[in-house]
Design a protein around this motif. Structure first.
Motif, mmCIF file in Angstrom:
data_model
loop_
_atom_site.group_PDB
_atom_site.id
_atom_site.type_symbol
_atom_site.label_atom_id
_atom_site.label_comp_id
_atom_site.label_asym_id
_atom_site.label_seq_id
_atom_site.Cartn_x
_atom_site.Cartn_y
_atom_site.Cartn_z
ATOM 1 N N ILE A 1 7.348 -16.591 0.902
ATOM 2 C CA ILE A 1 7.833 -16.181 -0.419
ATOM 3 C C ILE A 1 6.998 -15.041 -0.974
ATOM 4 N N LYS A 2 5.672 -15.158 -0.875
ATOM 5 C CA LYS A 2 4.814 -14.091 -1.396
ATOM 6 C C LYS A 2 5.025 -12.792 -0.643
ATOM 7 N N ALA A 3 5.206 -12.875 0.660
ATOM 8 C CA ALA A 3 5.458 -11.670 1.444
ATOM 9 C C ALA A 3 6.777 -11.021 1.030
ATOM 10 N N ILE A 4 7.788 -11.841 0.787
ATOM 11 C CA ILE A 4 9.081 -11.296 0.350
ATOM 12 C C ILE A 4 8.937 -10.656 -1.027
ATOM 13 N N GLN A 5 8.211 -11.307 -1.947
ATOM 14 C CA GLN A 5 8.022 -10.737 -3.267
ATOM 15 C C GLN A 5 7.347 -9.372 -3.199
ATOM 16 N N LYS A 6 6.262 -9.305 -2.462
ATOM 17 C CA LYS A 6 5.550 -8.026 -2.362
ATOM 18 C C LYS A 6 6.432 -6.959 -1.752
ATOM 19 N N THR A 7 7.190 -7.333 -0.732
ATOM 20 C CA THR A 7 8.057 -6.357 -0.067
ATOM 21 C C THR A 7 9.130 -5.853 -1.014
ATOM 22 N N VAL A 8 9.765 -6.762 -1.760
ATOM 23 C CA VAL A 8 10.842 -6.354 -2.665
ATOM 24 C C VAL A 8 10.309 -5.450 -3.775
ATOM 25 N N ILE A 9 9.195 -5.833 -4.385
ATOM 26 C CA ILE A 9 8.629 -5.006 -5.454
ATOM 27 C C ILE A 9 8.191 -3.657 -4.897
ATOM 28 N N SER A 10 7.703 -3.662 -3.659
ATOM 29 C CA SER A 10 7.309 -2.391 -3.033
ATOM 30 C C SER A 10 8.507 -1.471 -2.885
ATOM 31 N N ALA B 1 0.839 -1.212 0.000
ATOM 32 C CA ALA B 1 0.000 0.000 0.000
ATOM 33 C C ALA B 1 0.870 1.256 0.000
ATOM 34 N N ILE B 2 1.942 1.255 0.816
ATOM 35 C CA ILE B 2 2.871 2.401 0.816
ATOM 36 C C ILE B 2 3.504 2.549 -0.555
ATOM 37 N N ALA B 3 3.851 1.415 -1.184
ATOM 38 C CA ALA B 3 4.470 1.480 -2.506
ATOM 39 C C ALA B 3 3.535 2.092 -3.525
ATOM 40 N N HIS B 4 2.250 1.747 -3.459
ATOM 41 C CA HIS B 4 1.288 2.350 -4.379
ATOM 42 C C HIS B 4 1.222 3.857 -4.191
ATOM 43 N N ILE B 5 1.321 4.282 -2.939
ATOM 44 C CA ILE B 5 1.362 5.734 -2.672
ATOM 45 C C ILE B 5 2.648 6.321 -3.243
ATOM 46 N N GLY B 6 3.757 5.586 -3.098
ATOM 47 C CA GLY B 6 5.036 6.078 -3.593
ATOM 48 C C GLY B 6 5.092 6.200 -5.096
ATOM 49 N N LEU B 7 4.217 5.481 -5.825
ATOM 50 C CA LEU B 7 4.175 5.620 -7.281
ATOM 51 C C LEU B 7 3.629 6.983 -7.706
ATOM 52 N N ARG B 8 2.878 7.645 -6.787
ATOM 53 C CA ARG B 8 2.274 8.942 -7.117
ATOM 54 C C ARG B 8 3.098 10.123 -6.597
ATOM 55 N N CYS B 9 3.856 9.911 -5.545
ATOM 56 C CA CYS B 9 4.616 11.038 -4.982
ATOM 57 C C CYS B 9 5.756 10.505 -4.124
ATOM 58 N N SER B 10 6.646 11.394 -3.780
ATOM 59 C CA SER B 10 7.724 11.039 -2.867
ATOM 60 C C SER B 10 7.156 10.927 -1.465
ATOM 61 N N LEU B 11 7.489 9.870 -0.762
ATOM 62 C CA LEU B 11 6.911 9.622 0.551
ATOM 63 C C LEU B 11 7.416 10.657 1.560
ATOM 64 N N PRO B 12 6.530 11.111 2.418
ATOM 65 C CA PRO B 12 6.943 12.131 3.401
ATOM 66 C C PRO B 12 7.800 11.507 4.506
ATOM 67 N N LYS B 13 8.606 12.329 5.144
ATOM 68 C CA LYS B 13 9.356 11.877 6.307
ATOM 69 C C LYS B 13 8.430 11.811 7.497
ATOM 70 N N LEU B 14 8.736 10.929 8.402
ATOM 71 C CA LEU B 14 7.861 10.685 9.536
ATOM 72 C C LEU B 14 8.617 10.896 10.840
ATOM 73 N N VAL B 15 7.810 11.204 11.872
ATOM 74 C CA VAL B 15 8.343 11.289 13.231
ATOM 75 C C VAL B 15 8.176 9.926 13.871
ATOM 76 N N HIS B 16 9.289 9.470 14.461
ATOM 77 C CA HIS B 16 9.237 8.146 15.073
ATOM 78 C C HIS B 16 9.927 8.200 16.413
ATOM 79 N N SER B 17 9.419 7.421 17.349
ATOM 80 C CA SER B 17 9.941 7.462 18.719
ATOM 81 C C SER B 17 11.398 7.031 18.790
ATOM 82 N N SER B 18 11.862 6.270 17.810
ATOM 83 C CA SER B 18 13.236 5.771 17.851
ATOM 84 C C SER B 18 14.245 6.784 17.322
ATOM 85 N N PHE B 19 13.744 7.834 16.719
ATOM 86 C CA PHE B 19 14.642 8.819 16.111
ATOM 87 C C PHE B 19 14.306 10.211 16.633
#
Length: 1448
Positions: free
Chosen positions: A430-439, A389-407
């Motif tokens: 395998i399917k999860a890895i495929q989707k992740t890599v293509i994303s 889902a994030i990858a589909h968003i990334g096809l339309r625009c550059s993903l915004p930076k996020l605030v995270h508790s670890s950083f």
């Protein structure tokens, strides 16, 4: 006549001729069956009788429903045949048939449904809507054959995807027409208020087929560029969408729902405005389907929801996104399907909202942050979906930076997710890895930060050792997205049924289309961005510096997949164009990989490079590939080996000494050290290089087959070296190599036969060279190729290669590897068939047949038959036999070599087990003759002997000049029983074939055969050579024949072998040269007669058979050739050989017995000859001399006495000393001879000369008895003379006494009164056996008979009375004692008879001197005990006679 016949057929169907129901049923079935068959035949012959109206079609379809089941198959066949008659029917008739077929397509009977569907498919084309609808109905039928025919009628298969296009198929109906007909058949489809709870309007399988066919029609109407939307098309598409929505009813199958939802997406990809507007009003209906149980359906609905978002107000879209997010974040028990559907929908809706610019940055950041949280908190499957889902968003625009508790500050998304993503990529899904890599690839499309892209690259590169192909291809696709200019757009990915670049391009299973490379539809990226340039550099370095030339095969595989993906999807990019030479070198290196995927992709990469490169690169590529295929390519780039580098695939060369695997460089070195042969490593590496070169050829073939289609004239200079190798590689043991080389062959060769004919000589030369290669693959492939190529060839094509082909076949048949031996056997069969045809004068000209024979036959004889390889021997013999059968007169120039080879092979090719049996025949109790007969029978059934028979048939006079000298040499030097017998039999058959033409060679052959008979040890071989000698002797001259017969006759006096040879030769002369032998009877017959009496049974029986054959009458033959026989007998008797003396004596005895007095003219010579042999030392069988002498005396006594009266005394004086010889058999024979001579001559003086000697022998026997008695009491006393006389045969002595009494005068007997009584008393003593006593009884009777005869003539003297009294008083009691002590009936008879004679003679004694009382009492006592009636009667007679004495 057609209408009349049809009318009669119809009447037979309508009328029942018999009123009996049972009989009528049987008759009716037969009649109806023939009637329906006749209708089918008429439909083919006279279609015009039926095509004008549908009555017959209705009748047959109705019969399929109402007739008995047993008739339906016949009716079905007739109905199918009837459809032929309606193919040219009018439109009205076809319209009527449409209704008929539609009704029957729903019939209960399967036969009616089948015929309806068959008619629909055969009568109507694809554009006919009713017939296609009938096919749609058939797709849900319960019968498999009906379903298959229905799918075929729709040009579908059961697993067809509805969005698959049927390119170029213009025979489909228009979508509008097809929809109109479907809606007409099912009006409920017009109901637009459809919900999922409605009933499904068609069966699921039928609905699936309806949608699949409609989508083909849609693709035909709307898939072409340039179509324009009109109100009519809008209405058509709306109805299609309505039909698809009806298919989403709950009771529909999962397959149907997935098909319908994907079809809606396909429609939306072609007509987005209509779908956007239509489904913007059905958001609620779409949201219901997000929780569907099928993942494909959820995916398709999510796409539709995203498409619809572009047409709804911003507030509505915002609330929709919020609703989707909240459905996940607020529910703790959300179903997986709902969770998955919501995540998919979020990605598509947000991406579409970004495109429509109706979503704020805050909302975007919030949604992306939510998805990041899902990735961190959920499992791998849902995390990969959120990442997608994030990858589909990334096809339309550059993903915004996020605030995270670890950083401490805002960071890129991949920085946050890097750790989590690594865990996903290292997992098992395998399917999860495929989707992740293509994303990761999709995210990087609009990314501007190199650090962000670099993280994505590192994550992708972390999978470089993965062994899962799908993951590697997914990584290649992701790298292509990062590289840029992939041939897809964001709309293609988000608004169509796009899954991946690999599926869209199908580059794994089909060729790369040039249109995909040249297409202008690329995902837009800024090519000048520094981050992308740096990313491309990183990718390039990773591939060329690390992966493609790695020492690990999995790394090379990954690099190959990724590089092929880059040139496939980004091939037109300037950077790729710049790297083409390096890419070509890398692929050339990878062609030799053991891994099939790496090799195949490298070859496909070569073909892609050929499309991408300029003319010089194309020329260079072709040269390199040809060099690789022909083995002349340049050396590969050196790859450094490490200890874990895999040199061989596991199991390729077995296991190590401990049973472990043996594949890496370290393991090979360890094995070499363990075996104490460090240099073995070099052999391993040489073997590995060979495998690599073989794999390189196979890999080059994959790419070459595609390049060859476009290379054209560039390849022509290389065809001379390329084609021979391509031919060989097509027969390689590796199926993959065969297939790949077959592709090349089909690419560069238009006419295979013509090309092979043009390059036949280079091809065969190359194959013959490779047939002796050190590599077994080359040897096996070469043999298989030659075997295939030489079939059907003419002599002029193969003449120069034929000998080498045979040699190659023989070498392959003795190969160390079994598969090569098998291919050698195949080659041998092929070349045998070719040679047989070329040597057959009925199929080939005589000149070509002779030339072929001259090439092949000497090779077979010199190298094939004499080979130590059993299979080569067998094949060679079979070939020689075939050549002999078909060659005819063309065989004559080679007869001498062929015959000699076949004769030698009879023994050399014999089963060796027979030799073993021969060695142990004695222990096993097997007779040698029987074993030899067995060996010969096996040899005569062999192909060699059959070939010899064929050779005999083509022998002519000219052939003898070469053949006979070779046969003569074989007679001298041939070895082996089968060979020797074969030579003799062949000469026999040869002489019978050529007859008198053999005369010039008779002298040589007869002499050789004669000596062969003598020298041969085997009886079978002797007989065979003797038979051949007899056949040849028929054609010999008189002088030669006489010499041979005389030489043969002289053999009878030799040893056993000579005697056998003599007999066998004469026997065969008599059988096969009877006319010739008839002139030499004076030589043959005496030898045959005398040799009958040889002690050896084999020799004697042989001459016995010969004698019976040549002597018509024994007596006549002996009389006729008496002088010759006597002469031969005398010579033989005078021989130094005891055996000759013995057989001569036996022959003389037989001659005397047969001729009797007729022998008188020759008796003197024979007697003198025998008398000379009587004195002297004893030898075994010397008693035959005595028997012969006695026999002549019996036969010719009168002639002897007449010619020389002194001869009888000389004979008796010569015999008497023999009676005292030590040898028992000789001594007994002497006594027999004395007895017979005395009787024969009947001279009284013999009594005075012989009887005293007999008495002396009896005295000595008595003295010895006394000595023996004393020795029993004193064992030390023994004398050397005991053995000299102790063995005197007392019965023989008594018999001689009887003979002497018989010839003596009574006064002479009375003079020896005391000696006679002594002999009788002595012989009747208990120490002697009953045969001696029987002889005494005979002698007593002879004496009594003498007295009886004399008493009738004159009165007895006092000496006569005294001898009678002594007999009565001394001998008679001993006779009585014998009766008492001996329980033998014969003795009792003889004793009683002799006792009766003594008593009878006792009456001569004066009564005053008689005293018989005591004897009477003894006789009375005996009479009471006697059981023998005859003896008892004699005893009673004795008693009566004694009583008569008393009365007198």
């Amino acid at each position: 006549m057609g209408p009349v016949i049809l009318s009669g057929i119809l009447r037979s169907l309508d009328v029942n001729a018999n009123n009996d129901p049972e009989v009528n049923q049987i008759v009716s079935k037969d009649v109806k069956s023939f009637a329906y068959q006749a209708i089918g035949l008429l439909a083919v012959r006279l279609p015009h009788l039926f095509r004008e109206k549908t009555d017959m079609a209705m009748r047959l379809f109705n019969a399929l429903k109402v007739e008995d089941q047993s008739l339906r198959f016949t009716i079905q066949e007739a109905t199918i045949t009837l459809s032929v008659a309606y193919k040219e029917a009018s439109t009205n008739v076809l319209k009527e048939l449409e209704e008929l077929l539609l009704d029957n397509s729903r019939a209960e009977q399967s036969e009616a449904r089948f015929c309806a569907l068959r008619w629909a498919c055969s009568l109507y084309d694809m554009e006919n809507c009713p017939s296609r609808f009938i096919c749609m109905i058939g797709t849900s039928d319960s019968k498999l054959d009906i379903r298959e025919m229905a799918f075929e009628g729709l040009s579908l298969v059961e697993d067809s995807r509805p969005n698959s296009s049927l390119k170029g198929n213009t025979n489909l109906p228009k979508l509008k027409d097809m929809l109109d007909y479907i809606f007409k058949q099912q009006p409920k489809l017009f109901d637009s208020s459809v919900t999922r709870e409605h009933n499904l309007l068609f069966p699921s399988k039928m609905y699936y087929a309806v949608i699949a066919f409609l989508m083909k029609c849609f693709d035909k109407d709307f898939g072409q560029s340039g179509f324009c939307m009109t109100p009519e098309t809008n209405s058509c598409v709306a109805r299609l969408c309505l039909l698809l929505e009806h298919a989403m009813a709950t009771e529909g199958s999962v397959q149907l729902h997935a098909t319908a939802s994907k079809a809606l997406v396909t429609v939306g990809s072609f007509i987005p405005e209509l779908i956007t507007q239509h489904y913007s009003e059905r958001i609620t209906w779409l949201k219901q389907l997000l929780s569907h149980i099928d993942s494909d359906t959820r995916e398709a609905i999510s796409r539709l929801l995203g498409i619809a978002c572009s047409a709804i107000p911003p507030a509505t879209s915002s609330s929709l996104i919020t609703e989707l997010v909240s459905s996940i974040s607020t529910s703790q028990t959300l179903r997986f399907e709902s969770h998955h559907g919501a995540l998919c929908a979020i990605g598509y809706t947000v991406a579409e909202c970004i495109k429509a610019n109706i979503i704020s940055d805050v909302e975007l950041q919030s949604t992306v942050s939510f998805l990041v949280n899902v990735i961190e908190s959920e499992g791998d499957t849902l995390a990969s979906v959120a990442m997608e889902a994030i990858a589909h968003i990334g096809l339309r625009c550059s993903l915004p930076k996020l605030v995270h508790s670890s950083f401490p500050e805002t960071v890129e998304i991949l920085t946050i997710l890097e750790g989590r993503l690594r865990k996903i990529l290292s997992g098992d899904g395998i399917k999860a890895i495929q989707k992740t890599v293509i994303s990761l690839g999709h995210i990087s499309v609009k990314e501007t930060s190199f650090s962000h892209i670099n993280i994505a690259l590192e994550l992708i590169f972390s999978l470089y050792r993965s062994k899962v192909e799908d993951i590697l291809f997914a990584c290649g696709e992701a790298l292509s997205f990062i590289w840029g200019e992939v041939p897809v757009t964001a709309d293609t990915i988000l608004k169509s049924n796009f899954n991946s670049l690999s599926e869209t391009s199908s580059f794994l299973t089909s060729e790369l289309l040039a249109s995909e490379l040249k297409s202008g539809c690329f995902l837009s990226v800024d090519a000048n961005k520094e981050s992308l340039i740096m990313a491309r550099e990183v990718i390039t370095r990773k591939l060329f510096d690390s992966l493609l030339y790695s020492s690990r095969k999995e790394e090379r595989c990954a690099g190959t997949v990724w590089l092929v993906s880059l040139i496939m999807y980004c091939g037109r990019h300037p950077k790729i164009q710049e790297l083409l030479p390096e890419i070509q070198e890398a692929f050339s290196h990878l062609l030799g990989e053991q891994n099939e995927l790496t090799q195949e992709l490298a070859s496909q990469g070569m073909s892609i490079i050929y499309e991408l490169g300029d003319s010089s690169m194309k020329q260079n590529l072709v040269n390199n590939l040809v060099g690789t295929l022909t083995g002349s390519g340049k050396r590969k780039r050196v790859v450094k080996l490490t200890e874990d580098t895999e040199v061989f695939q596991e199991g390729a060369i077995g296991e190590n000494l401990g049973g472990g695997k043996l594949s890496t460089y370290k393991e090979l070195c360890s094995l070499a050290n363990e075996m104490g042969q460090p240099d073995l490593v070099y052999k391993f590496m040489d073997l590995a290089n060979y495998h690599a070169s073989l794999n390189s050829k196979r890999g080059a073939a994959f790419g070459f087959s595609k390049i060859a289609k476009h290379a054209g004239d560039v390849l022509k200079p290389h065809l001379g070296s390329l084609i021979p190798r391509l031919v060989r590689y097509q027969y390689d043991p590796d199926k993959n190599v065969q297939d790949s080389m077959g592709h090349i062959w089909k690419s560069i060769v238009t006419d295979s036969k013509q090309t092979i004919d043009a390059y036949f000589d280079p091809i065969i030369d190359d194959l013959l060279v490779q047939s002796s290669s050190r590599f077994w693959r080359s040897r096996e492939a070469s043999c298989r190729a030659i075997a295939d190529l030489i079939q059907g060839r003419k002599f002029y094509q193969v003449s120069k290669h034929l000998k080498r082909i045979w040699i190659a076949a023989f070498r392959a048949m003795d190969d160390i590897k079994e598969t090569v031996r098998n291919s050698g056997d195949s080659l041998c069969r092929a070349v045998s068939s070719l040679t047989t045809r070329l040597c057959d004068v009925s199929l080939t000209s005589l000149v070509d047949a002779s030339d072929t024979m001259g090439i092949v036959l000497p090779l077979l004889l010199s190298e094939g038959i004499v080979s130590k390889v059993a299979s080569v021997q067998k094949a060679s013999i079979a070939m020689v036999m075939k050549l002999s059968k078909g060659a005819g007169v063309a065989l004559r120039p080679y007869l001498s070599d062929l015959v000699c080879c076949m004769l030698e092979s009879l023994s050399s090719l014999e089963d060796q087990r027979l030799n073993y049996v021969e060695l142990h025949a004695g222990n096993a109790g097997i007779q040698t003759d029987k074993l030899d007969n067995l060996r010969l029978s096996v040899a005569k059934d062999s192909p060699m002997w059959e070939t010899l028979d064929l050779c005999i048939q083509v022998v002519d006079i000219k052939s003898l000049d070469l053949l006979v000298p070779r046969l003569a040499q074989m007679i001298r030097a041939g070895v082996g029983l089968n060979t020797r017998v074969g030579i003799a039999n062949f000469i026999t058959l040869l002489a019978q074939k050529v007859n008198a033409e053999i005369k010039p060679f008779t002298s040589t052959l007869v002499k050789l055969l004669f000596h062969a008979v003598i020298e041969e040890k085997s009886g079978l071989a002797k007989r065979a050579f003797a038979s051949a000698s007899a056949i040849i002797l028929k054609y010999a001259g008189p002088a030669l024949a006489q010499k041979i017969i005389e030489d043969t006759a002289s053999l009878h006096s030799g040893d056993r072998n000579s005697q056998l040879s003599c007999g066998i030769l004469f026997k065969n002369y008599s059988s096969f040269a009877s006319d010739l032998i008839g002139g030499y009877q004076a030589t043959v017959l005496p030898v045959s007669f005398i040799s009958r009496f040889v002690d050896d049974k084999d020799v004697s029986s042989l001459f016995e058979d010969l004698w019976e054959e040549i002597a018509s009458s024994e007596r006549v033959s002996l009389q006729l050739y008496l002088s010759e026989i006597v002469s031969l007998l005398c010579d033989s008797c005078a021989s130094s050989s005891w055996a000759s003396k013995k057989k001569s004596a036996k022959a003389i005895r037989k001659l005397s017995e047969v001729l009797g007095e007729s022998l008188s003219p020759s008796h003197h010579d024979l007697i003198q000859c025998l008398l000379k042999e009587v004195p002297g030392r004893l030898w075994e069988g010397k008693e035959s001399i005595l028997f012969a002498l006695a026999s002549i005396c019996s036969s010719c006594h009168e002639a002897i006495c007449t010619k020389d009266p002194t001869i009888p005394n000389a004979i008796i004086n010569a015999i008497l000393p023999a009676c005292t010889k030590k040898v028992k058999s000789y001594r007994e024979a002497a006594f027999d001879c004395v007895q017979e001579v005395v009787k024969a001559f009947n001279k009284p003086e013999f009594f005075t000369s012989v009887f005293p000697l007999l008495v002396e022998m009896c005295s000595k026997t008595n003295a010895i008895k006394t000595t023996i008695s004393s020795s029993n009491s004193s064992p030390k006393n023994s004398g050397d003379g005991e053995s000299d006389v102790a063995a005197f045969p007392m019965d023989k002595v008594v018999d001689c006494v009887t003979s002497c009494i018989h010839v003596a005068f009574l006064p002479d007997i009375l003079e020896q009164r005391e000696n006679i009584i002594f002999v009788f008393s002595h012989a009747l003593s208990p120490e002697f056996s009953w045969p001696v006593k029987a002889s005494v009884f005979s002698s007593i009777k002879e004496l009594c008979s003498k007295f009886h005869t004399s008493s009738q003539d004159t009165t007895l003297t006092r000496d006569g009375i005294l001898i009678i009294q002594e007999l009565f008083q001394s001998v008679a009691p001993q006779v009585i004692q014998c009766i008492r002590s001996i329980n033998i009936s014969q003795i009792h008879d003889s004793a009683a008879s002799s006792l009766h004679d003594i008593i009878e003679m006792y009456k001569i004694v004066p009564s005053t001197e008689r005293n018989a009382s005591m004897l009477k009492d003894n006789i009375i006592e005996l009479c009471e005990l006697e059981k023998n009636e005859h003896a008892k009667s004699l005893l009673k007679s004795c008693i009566n006679r004694i009583e008569s004495f008393n009365d007198a």
